[in-house]
Design a protein around this motif. Sequence first.
Motif, PDB file in Angstrom:
ATOM      1  N   LYS A  49    -122.468  -4.501  18.715  1.00  0.00           N
ATOM      2  CA  LYS A  49    -123.627  -3.436  18.934  1.00  0.00           C
ATOM      3  C   LYS A  49    -124.799  -3.418  19.001  1.00  0.00           C
ATOM      4  CE  LYS A  49    -120.209   0.544  19.639  1.00  0.00           C
ATOM      5  NZ  LYS A  49    -120.066   1.505  19.549  1.00  0.00           N
ATOM      6  N   ARG A  50    -125.902  -3.869  19.592  1.00  0.00           N
ATOM      7  CA  ARG A  50    -127.001  -4.622  18.634  1.00  0.00           C
ATOM      8  C   ARG A  50    -128.380  -3.217  20.027  1.00  0.00           C
ATOM      9  NH1 ARG A  50    -128.087  -6.858  14.428  1.00  0.00           N
ATOM     10  NH2 ARG A  50    -129.552  -7.375  14.769  1.00  0.00           N
ATOM     11  N   GLY A  51    -129.135  -2.809  19.050  1.00  0.00           N
ATOM     12  CA  GLY A  51    -130.476  -1.624  19.356  1.00  0.00           C
ATOM     13  C   GLY A  51    -131.385  -2.977  20.392  1.00  0.00           C
ATOM     14  N   GLU A  52    -131.714  -4.048  19.587  1.00  0.00           N
ATOM     15  CA  GLU A  52    -133.097  -4.646  20.234  1.00  0.00           C
ATOM     16  C   GLU A  52    -133.423  -4.804  21.554  1.00  0.00           C
ATOM     17  OE1 GLU A  52    -131.550  -6.750  16.733  1.00  0.00           O
ATOM     18  OE2 GLU A  52    -130.478  -5.939  18.235  1.00  0.00           O
ATOM     19  N   LYS A  53    -134.018  -3.994  22.422  1.00  0.00           N
ATOM     20  CA  LYS A  53    -134.362  -4.108  24.110  1.00  0.00           C
ATOM     21  C   LYS A  53    -134.484  -5.224  24.037  1.00  0.00           C
ATOM     22  CE  LYS A  53    -137.242  -0.165  23.166  1.00  0.00           C
ATOM     23  NZ  LYS A  53    -138.923   0.320  24.095  1.00  0.00           N
ATOM     24  N   ARG A  54    -135.058  -6.899  23.512  1.00  0.00           N
ATOM     25  CA  ARG A  54    -134.821  -8.042  23.736  1.00  0.00           C
ATOM     26  C   ARG A  54    -133.665  -8.435  24.359  1.00  0.00           C
ATOM     27  NH1 ARG A  54    -133.657 -11.238  19.549  1.00  0.00           N
ATOM     28  NH2 ARG A  54    -134.567 -10.175  17.686  1.00  0.00           N
ATOM     29  N   LEU A  55    -132.950  -7.925  23.804  1.00  0.00           N
ATOM     30  CA  LEU A  55    -131.247  -8.123  23.819  1.00  0.00           C
ATOM     31  C   LEU A  55    -130.452  -7.365  24.925  1.00  0.00           C
ATOM     32  CD1 LEU A  55    -130.321  -9.513  20.006  1.00  0.00           C
ATOM     33  CD2 LEU A  55    -130.863 -10.679  21.630  1.00  0.00           C
ATOM     34  N   HIS A  56    -130.774  -6.732  25.654  1.00  0.00           N
ATOM     35  CA  HIS A  56    -130.173  -5.296  26.623  1.00  0.00           C
ATOM     36  C   HIS A  56    -129.260  -6.323  27.950  1.00  0.00           C
ATOM     37  CE1 HIS A  56    -131.969  -1.709  25.231  1.00  0.00           C
ATOM     38  NE2 HIS A  56    -131.550  -1.921  24.407  1.00  0.00           N
ATOM     39  N   LYS A  57    -130.462  -7.684  28.111  1.00  0.00           N
ATOM     40  CA  LYS A  57    -129.578  -8.344  29.190  1.00  0.00           C
ATOM     41  C   LYS A  57    -128.560  -8.820  29.125  1.00  0.00           C
ATOM     42  CE  LYS A  57    -131.467 -11.382  32.984  1.00  0.00           C
ATOM     43  NZ  LYS A  57    -132.539 -12.301  33.559  1.00  0.00           N
ATOM     44  N   LEU A  58    -128.818 -10.193  27.775  1.00  0.00           N
ATOM     45  CA  LEU A  58    -127.520 -10.613  27.457  1.00  0.00           C
ATOM     46  C   LEU A  58    -126.289  -9.512  26.508  1.00  0.00           C
ATOM     47  CD1 LEU A  58    -126.680 -13.785  26.873  1.00  0.00           C
ATOM     48  CD2 LEU A  58    -128.214 -13.104  24.071  1.00  0.00           C
ATOM     49  N   LEU A  59    -126.645  -8.278  26.062  1.00  0.00           N
ATOM     50  CA  LEU A  59    -126.546  -7.602  26.252  1.00  0.00           C
ATOM     51  C   LEU A  59    -124.592  -7.275  27.101  1.00  0.00           C
ATOM     52  CD1 LEU A  59    -124.194  -6.640  23.398  1.00  0.00           C
ATOM     53  CD2 LEU A  59    -125.831  -4.517  23.512  1.00  0.00           C
ATOM     54  N   SER A  60    -125.716  -6.796  27.967  1.00  0.00           N
ATOM     55  CA  SER A  60    -125.289  -6.130  29.613  1.00  0.00           C
ATOM     56  C   SER A  60    -124.268  -7.834  29.837  1.00  0.00           C
ATOM     57  CB  SER A  60    -125.444  -5.998  30.614  1.00  0.00           C
ATOM     58  OG  SER A  60    -127.125  -6.967  31.055  1.00  0.00           O
ATOM     59  N   GLU A  61    -124.699  -8.708  30.160  1.00  0.00           N
ATOM     60  CA  GLU A  61    -123.803  -9.444  30.820  1.00  0.00           C
ATOM     61  C   GLU A  61    -122.902 -10.026  29.741  1.00  0.00           C
ATOM     62  OE1 GLU A  61    -125.889 -13.059  30.439  1.00  0.00           O
ATOM     63  OE2 GLU A  61    -127.757 -12.395  31.249  1.00  0.00           O
ATOM     64  N   TYR A  62    -122.555  -9.854  28.207  1.00  0.00           N
ATOM     65  CA  TYR A  62    -121.537  -9.679  27.273  1.00  0.00           C
ATOM     66  C   TYR A  62    -120.391  -8.950  27.654  1.00  0.00           C
ATOM     67  CZ  TYR A  62    -122.367 -13.632  24.057  1.00  0.00           C
ATOM     68  OH  TYR A  62    -122.801 -14.994  23.843  1.00  0.00           O
ATOM     69  N   TYR A  63    -120.853  -7.204  28.046  1.00  0.00           N
ATOM     70  CA  TYR A  63    -120.449  -6.280  28.230  1.00  0.00           C
ATOM     71  C   TYR A  63    -119.221  -6.362  29.676  1.00  0.00           C
ATOM     72  CZ  TYR A  63    -121.537  -3.111  24.858  1.00  0.00           C
ATOM     73  OH  TYR A  63    -121.662  -2.635  22.781  1.00  0.00           O
ATOM     74  N   ASN A  64    -120.096  -7.195  30.705  1.00  0.00           N
ATOM     75  CA  ASN A  64    -119.186  -7.007  31.642  1.00  0.00           C
ATOM     76  C   ASN A  64    -118.325  -8.553  31.100  1.00  0.00           C
ATOM     77  OD1 ASN A  64    -121.344  -6.341  32.972  1.00  0.00           O
ATOM     78  ND2 ASN A  64    -122.271  -7.248  33.638  1.00  0.00           N
ATOM     79  N   ALA A  65    -118.488  -9.125  30.245  1.00  0.00           N
ATOM     80  CA  ALA A  65    -117.378  -9.626  30.673  1.00  0.00           C
ATOM     81  C   ALA A  65    -115.977  -9.116  29.959  1.00  0.00           C
ATOM     82  CB  ALA A  65    -117.581 -10.956  29.220  1.00  0.00           C
ATOM     83  N   GLN A  66    -116.559  -8.601  28.723  1.00  0.00           N
ATOM     84  CA  GLN A  66    -115.451  -7.497  27.948  1.00  0.00           C
ATOM     85  C   GLN A  66    -114.850  -6.632  29.206  1.00  0.00           C
ATOM     86  OE1 GLN A  66    -116.302  -5.839  23.758  1.00  0.00           O
ATOM     87  NE2 GLN A  66    -116.622  -4.544  25.093  1.00  0.00           N
TER      88      GLN A  66
END
Length: 933
Positions: A887-904
Motif C-alpha cells: 500500500k502506498r498513498g502517493e498520488k503520482r503512483l495511483h495509476k501504477l498502483l491500480s494496474e498492480y491491483y488489477n493484476a492481484q
Amino acid sequence: MSVARTQIAGNAQKGTTQARAIVKQVLSGDTLIVRGQPKGGPPPEKHIHFSNVIAPKLARRSNPNIHDSVDTNDEPFAWQSREHLRKKVIGREVYFVIEHEVDGRLSYGTVYLGTDSNGLNLVEMQVMEGLVDVRKVNVRSDNVEHAKLITLEDQAKVAGKGKWVEPRPDHAIRDVSWTIDNVRNFVDSFHGQPVPAVIEFVRDGSTMRASLANDHFVTFMLSGVKCPTRKRDTEDQSKESMEPFAAEAKFFVESRLLHRDVKIILEGVSNQNLMLATVLHPNGNITEMLLQEGFARCVDWSITSYTQGPEKLRALEKKAKERKVRIWKDYVPKNQEICPSEKEFSGKVIQIVNADAIAVKTVSGDVRTIHLSSVRPPRFEDVTFKKEKDATSDGKSTGKSLEDQIVKKERSRPLYDVPYMFEAREFLRKKLIGKKVNLTVDYLKEASAAEGTKPAFPERTCATVRCAGINIAEALVSKGLVKVVRHRQDDDARSSSYDVLLAAEQRAIKTGKGVNSKKEPPIHRVADVSGDVAKARQFLPFLQRAGRSEAVVEYVFGGSRLKLYIPRETCLITFLLAGIECPRGTRNGALGLIPGDPYADDALALTKENCMHREVMVEVEAIDRAGNFIGWLFVDGVNMSQLMLENGLSRLHFTAERSNYYRALQAAEESAKLKNKNMWKDYEEPKEEIVEEPTERKANFRGVCVTEVTPQLRVYCQFTDEGGKLDMLTEQMRNMLLSDPPLPGSYHPGVGDFCVALFSVDSQWYRARVEKVESADRIHVKFIDFGNKEIVTSSRVSSLPSDYSTNILPSQAHEYALALVKPPEDTDSLHEAFQALCELVGASQFLVNVEYKDGGMEYVTLVSPASGGDRDVGQCLVADGFCTVAKRGEKRLHKLLSEYYNAQDKAKKQHLNLWRYGDITDDDASEFGYRKN
C-alpha cells in the motif's frame, strides 16, 4: 723619635730596623705577625718574637704528614697569655724595634702599642701580668732592659698575678677538642644561636677555622657563598694555582676577621661533613660584604642554610653583577629581556599539561602554556627502588628494580607508569583547575632542536605561579612530587623564588616525602579500553548499571569527544556526548587531511574550558562500533550536550528523541537559533510552504543488468553504461595480481576492509568487502561489483591495491527493492517467490526506474523490453500470485498502483499460489473487530 710609616725591611742587622705596622695575628703570648702597607702588591708580613721572654706553649694538633706526630696540650696559662695580648693589639698599629735576627728568619725585638716608642711596651706588659717568663740564660749582664723585666717579674710573683697565682686554678689549662664525632648533632645542639668565637685561620675568602668559647676548634664554610680559591692543576696534581681575585678575597677577610672576636651561627653541614656558618662582626656581616664587593658568588647548594634569608644575598650579588666589579668584570647577562607588560599577568587554569606545566586562559582570551620555573617532573631515576625476591627455590634476590618490573605497554603512559607523576598531576588538578592564578614570568627557555633521542622543544615560558597566595611550585616540591632544577652558577634564568624551592626540597628530603621516600612508590594499574571493542563491551554492563558515575576528564579531542578516567572501574574510556552532532575538526583521511568543519575549534575550546581535567558525572547508554561509549556528561550539574546546543556549537541529533533530556535539548537548540549563535548566525525561521504533491509519475528509465537476487527479493544491478569502466579496471587488476601474486597468509582481514577475493566458480580475482571473520578458513566476503557473497579461506583473499579502490571506481552493484511489491511473510511462500524472481530476471537486460525511497532503500520498477511490449517484473510476481501489493498513498503512483491491483485481482480469481486457498487479505468486517476511524 718620629719614624715615618714604611715597608718592613728583611734581614736587617741588630738595632737597624725600626718601623710601624699593623698587627695581623697573635701566635702566642710572645709572638706577633705584623704587616706593612701594600704598594700595588700583597702586603709584606713579619714574625716578631718578644726579646728576653718566653710565653707558655699552646696546644698543637698532630700533623698527619709527619711520622709519630701527636696532639699536645696547653702549658699552664698559655691560652690566657695569648688572649691577653691578642685583645690588646689585634688590628692595631704598633711600633717595633728589631734587636737581632737568627738565620734571617726569626726576628727578636721590642714592640710598642702606638706610633712610636712612647707607647705601651708590650713585653713589659706581659711580664707585669705574669703571663710570660723572663729568660735567665744567655743574657748580658749590662742589659738594662733585661734587668727591668726581672724586677717586673718579681713584682708579679709577689702579687700572685697570672701564672704565679697559688694555688693554680682549674681553668689554667684548656681541655681542647680538635675533632667532633657527630658534626650534625654538634651543629644542632646550638639551635641556630650565635656562639662567641675567635677566627684562628683563614684558608680562603669563604673557608676558615675558629675556636669556640667551649674550647672546640671548628673548620667551616660561609653559608650560601663561595670565594675564588686555590685549584689543583688537572695535569700535575702537585701544582696549585690561584683563581682570579683569590688572594684579594683572602686578604679582605683576614684584615677584618683574623683573630677578631666574632659570633658564629652554625647553620648546617655540607656533604663533605664540613660545617656551614655565618660570621657576625660588630662592623658587619662578612658574607654580605664579600658579595657586595664582588669577592664571592652565591652557591645554590648551601644558600638555603643561610638563616638570615637568601634574598638579601641574591640582591647583593645582582648589584655586584650590574656594577661588574671584580669577579664579575666580564659578566654578560644571559637571560632574555621580558617585556614589562608581559612580566606579570593573571588568568584561569583550564588544563594541566604536565606535572610542571599548565594551560592558562588570560583576560584577553588567549590560552598560554606556562611551565613552572626551576622545577621538573618526576623521573624513574628520582626514586630509590627496593629490590624484591623472586619466588625461586633458593630465595635469592633477582636484583630487579621496580622500573624493570613495570610491564612495558604498546603505548607509553608516563602519567601512570612514572612514579609520582600521577600524584603530581592530581595535586595540580585539584588545586588549580578552573581557579584564578597570578603569574610572574621569570625567564624564557629557548627552543631546542632534536638531537639523537632527545626530542625538540618549542620556546617555553617559565613563571612563578601563585593561587590564593600559595606558590604552587613550592607546594609541589614540599610534597616531593617534583624536583628542583640545578642551574649552572652563571645561569640567571631561574625562579624568582629559587632559594625557597631549594629550602622546600631540603625539607622534603629530610622528611622522606614523595620521590625522596625510601619506600616503594605507588603503582597505578589502569585499563585503557579506548578503541578496544572487546574490552569496551566487557565494561559496558558495569557502567550502565552504575547509573551516574564519577569521572575525570583526561583529554578533550573535540567538541563532543572526550577521554575519561573512571576511578571506580580504574579504566580509561573514549566518551561521546549523546544527543548532539558537533562539527568535526581537521582529521586524517584516506586521501590526506580532511579540513575541519566551521566552528569546530570553537566547540573544542568550549568543551575544553568547561570539562578539561574536571571531575564530572556521566551516564553511559551504549557503545558504537569502534568501542566508544555514548552517554550524558554533567559538569557541576550542567548537561554538556545542552550547553553545546545553547551556544550554537552543535545540532540536535535524531537519537535524542528517545532520551529523557529531549525537551531540554530541543529548547536549547531553539534558543540558539533565535539568538543566531555561531552555527545559526544566518538562520531564518522557515516559512510554511504548501507543497503540492506531484500527480504525475516521473519515468527516468536506465539500462541495467541484474547480477544477483537475494532471498528477500532484493536485486543487485549494474548500469550498462558503466560496464566498460568495470571491465577495464578488473582486467588491469587481474594482470597486476598475475604479475605480482600476493603472498598467501600475509593479509590479515578485518571486518569492513575492502579486499580482493578469488570467486570459486571461475577462480578469478574480484573486488570484495569483508563482512565477517570466523577463522582463517571461514572469511565472509561480499563482491562489491556484483552483490553476491561467499565464504573463502585466507589464502584466497588479499589486500585491495590502492589503484583499484572504491575511490577510483565506486562499487558497481546497486541494491534495489521492487516497488509496490510486498513479499510474503511465511518462509515457503517467500522461497517460491524468490525462485520465480530468479526465472524472471534471467540473464537479459532490463530498464530500471526509481519510484520512491523508504528507510534508505530505493524501490524501483524493473522492466524487461520485449517484442510484445514491456514486461514489469514486479507486476508479474503479483499477477502470478507470488506476492501481494504494497500500500502506498502517493498520488503520482495511483495509476501504477491500480494496474498492480488489477493484476492481484486476476490472481485471486484464478487462485494462483498465495491465493490457492482463498483470500489472504485482512478481513475488515465489524464482527472481526474492524473500527472505522
